[in-house]
Design a protein around this motif. Structure first.
Motif, short mmCIF file in Angstrom:
data_model
loop_
_atom_site.label_atom_id
_atom_site.label_comp_id
_atom_site.label_asym_id
_atom_site.label_seq_id
_atom_site.Cartn_x
_atom_site.Cartn_y
_atom_site.Cartn_z
N MET A 1 0.83 -1.18 0.00
CA MET A 1 0.00 0.00 0.00
C MET A 1 0.88 1.24 0.00
N ARG A 2 1.02 1.92 1.13
CA ARG A 2 1.78 3.17 1.13
C ARG A 2 3.27 2.89 1.09
N ASP A 3 3.94 3.50 0.13
CA ASP A 3 5.37 3.32 -0.03
C ASP A 3 6.01 4.66 -0.32
N LEU A 4 5.77 5.64 0.53
CA LEU A 4 6.27 6.98 0.26
C LEU A 4 7.78 7.03 0.29
N LEU A 121 -4.90 6.08 2.54
CA LEU A 121 -3.79 6.46 3.41
C LEU A 121 -3.32 7.89 3.15
N ARG A 122 -3.56 8.38 1.96
CA ARG A 122 -3.17 9.75 1.62
C ARG A 122 -4.33 10.74 1.76
N GLY A 123 -5.47 10.24 2.21
CA GLY A 123 -6.60 11.12 2.44
C GLY A 123 -7.24 11.67 1.18
N VAL A 154 -9.53 0.24 5.86
CA VAL A 154 -8.59 1.11 6.57
C VAL A 154 -8.77 0.94 8.07
N PRO A 155 -7.74 1.26 8.84
CA PRO A 155 -7.83 1.13 10.30
C PRO A 155 -8.96 1.98 10.89
N ASP A 161 -17.31 6.25 9.95
CA ASP A 161 -18.02 6.63 8.72
C ASP A 161 -17.11 6.50 7.51
N TYR A 162 -15.91 7.05 7.62
CA TYR A 162 -14.97 7.00 6.49
C TYR A 162 -14.61 5.54 6.17
N ALA A 163 -14.30 4.77 7.20
CA ALA A 163 -13.90 3.38 7.00
C ALA A 163 -15.02 2.58 6.34
N THR A 164 -16.24 2.81 6.78
CA THR A 164 -17.39 2.09 6.21
C THR A 164 -17.61 2.46 4.76
N ARG A 165 -17.54 3.75 4.47
CA ARG A 165 -17.77 4.20 3.09
C ARG A 165 -16.65 3.73 2.17
N PHE A 166 -15.41 3.73 2.68
CA PHE A 166 -14.29 3.29 1.85
C PHE A 166 -14.43 1.80 1.53
N ALA A 167 -14.69 0.99 2.53
CA ALA A 167 -14.83 -0.45 2.30
C ALA A 167 -15.98 -0.75 1.34
#
Length: 227
Positions: A1-4, A121-123, A154-155, A161-167
């Protein structure tokens, strides 16, 4: 996933052929545009478009779930070519920009889209992620490929709300476009009683021991499409 912090030289693109079990090519960053195109032989061509979870970040080559997929196909006696076009750190916008050339080059019969984790992860706006997933799904289908969307979660610190909508983005896009979906690639890995033991020191990227489970999450849905 995130590899900045991932340096460009660490990115890889490789092509696996199930009938031989050999890695046919390992290319430098963005060398996906130079990889040899798959031949039209009637053999299924599975294009995996993902991020570090599919690009073997921090793992020995050949131990990630995409490499294990190649072995699984051989075990199941399913002749297929697997093209791993995953790039560590990629977002849905990055995948969207790369997909047209990959479709033209490899002419896949199946496209597995494993992107979106880095968006969260980057919002990045959820609407952008949804639009990109939908666009990639439609583009692959118009090119004649069956599509499998591989979802992420996401964690909880991102908010319920954000986690539910993203999934929910992944099954929603899949349903609307009549594509297949795996709701959560890391099921059985990130949601276990002691998930930290299945991750590398960064607590983001799964260890090699987790990748068989990741394949086990993907395989049933992909097998349906192949049959």
């Amino acid at each position: 996933m995130r590899d900045l912090l991932l340096q460009p030289r660490q990115r890889r693109h490789f092509i696996l052929r199930a009938s031989t079990g050999l890695v046919l090519g390992i290319c430098a960053p963005l060398a996906w545009a130079q990889a040899p195109a798959a031949k039209s032989t009637g053999t299924p061509v599975i294009l995996v478009l993902g991020d570090s979870l599919s690009a073997e970040y921090g793992l020995a080559r050949g131990t990630g779930w995409v490499a294990l997929l190649e072995k699984k196909l051989a075990q199941e006696k399913l002749a297929a070519t697997v093209v791993n076009a995953s790039v560590s750190g990629d977002t849905t916008a990055g995948g969207r920009s790369r997909l047209p050339a990959l479709l033209a080059q490899h002419r896949p019969t199946h496209v597995v889209i494993e992107l979106g984790g880095n968006d969260a992860l980057r919002g990045l706006p959820l609407k952008n992620t949804e639009d990109n997933l939908a666009w990639m799904t439609e583009a692959a289908q118009k090119a004649g490929a069956k599509v499998l969307l591989v979802g992420m979660q996401v964690p909880p610190n991102y908010g319920t709300d954000y986690a539910t909508r993203f999934a929910g983005l992944f099954p929603s896009v899949a349903q609307a476009r009549k594509a297949a979906v795996v709701p959560f690639l890391l099921k059985g890995v990130a949601d276990g009683p002691d998930p930290t033991r299945m991750f590398q020191a960064d607590r983001i990227h799964p260890r090699a021991e987790a990748h068989p489970q990741m394949l086990a999450n993907v395989w049933p849905e992909l097998k349906k499409l192949l049959r």
